[in-house]
Design a protein around this motif. Structure first.
Motif, PDB file in Angstrom:
ATOM      1  N   GLN A  75      -7.910  57.841 -43.300  1.00 20.10           N
ATOM      2  CA  GLN A  75      -8.304  57.025 -42.219  1.00 20.10           C
ATOM      3  C   GLN A  75      -8.412  55.342 -42.854  1.00 20.10           C
ATOM      4  N   ARG A 100     -17.047  61.024 -35.004  1.00 21.75           N
ATOM      5  CA  ARG A 100     -15.516  61.171 -34.774  1.00 21.75           C
ATOM      6  C   ARG A 100     -14.465  61.580 -36.270  1.00 21.75           C
ATOM      7  N   GLU A 104     -12.898  64.587 -37.683  1.00 19.81           N
ATOM      8  CA  GLU A 104     -11.534  64.707 -38.122  1.00 19.81           C
ATOM      9  C   GLU A 104     -11.344  65.134 -39.475  1.00 19.81           C
ATOM     10  N   ARG A 120     -13.370  70.235 -33.847  1.00 20.44           N
ATOM     11  CA  ARG A 120     -12.540  69.330 -34.534  1.00 20.44           C
ATOM     12  C   ARG A 120     -11.380  68.750 -33.481  1.00 20.44           C
ATOM     13  N   PRO A 121     -10.969  67.625 -33.555  1.00 18.81           N
ATOM     14  CA  PRO A 121      -9.896  67.181 -32.563  1.00 18.81           C
ATOM     15  C   PRO A 121      -8.583  68.281 -32.250  1.00 18.81           C
ATOM     16  N   ASP A 122      -8.304  68.946 -33.366  1.00 22.81           N
ATOM     17  CA  ASP A 122      -7.061  69.711 -33.304  1.00 22.81           C
ATOM     18  C   ASP A 122      -7.676  71.164 -32.884  1.00 22.81           C
TER      19      ASP A 122
END
Length: 124
Positions: A75, A100, A104, A120-122
């Motif tokens: 990141q 967030r 991630e 999680r975003p995925d």
């Protein structure tokens, strides 16, 4: 993602100096491509903090925690020095397991307990 972004290289160098100033010793983890400064007396938040490509902490980290922290290093590479501001702003609005950037990085790997309804975003 490469952590060789010029601004992140500079922050990484400063973080290693910071870690040593707080009594830490620096090693490099080949698997996650992350410098680890452990044995620090202080100078980090929570159980540890990743600054650039360096994880600053008191205790030697677990493999799961290094996996989590390596995402934070990615990141930093993605956002450059601006990541510090982005992270702090997100932490003010959505602290801890609602942040967030922590989601991630993988809440469980980072030692967070996921709040109900947070994925999680995925994940679906």
């Amino acid at each position: 993602m490469s952590r060789g972004v010029p601004s992140v290289r500079f922050v990484t160098a400063l973080a290693t100096v910071w870690g040593r100033a707080w009594g830490g010793s620096v090693s490099f983890d080949d698997e996650f491509g992350l410098f680890v400064c452990s044995g620090m007396r202080g100078g980090f938040a929570r159980g540890g903090t990743t600054v650039g490509g360096v994880f600053l902490t008191r205790r030697p980290p677990t493999r799961a925690l290094l996996r989590h922290e390596s995402v934070h290093a990615d990141q930093w590479a993605r956002y450059g020095i601006g990541f510090a501001v982005r992270y702090l702003w997100e932490e003010l609005r959505n602290p801890g397991s609602r942040n967030r950037f922590e989601i991630e990085a993988g809440l469980a790997d980072g030692g967070y307990r996921a709040e109900r309804g947070i994925t999680r975003p995925d994940e679906p």
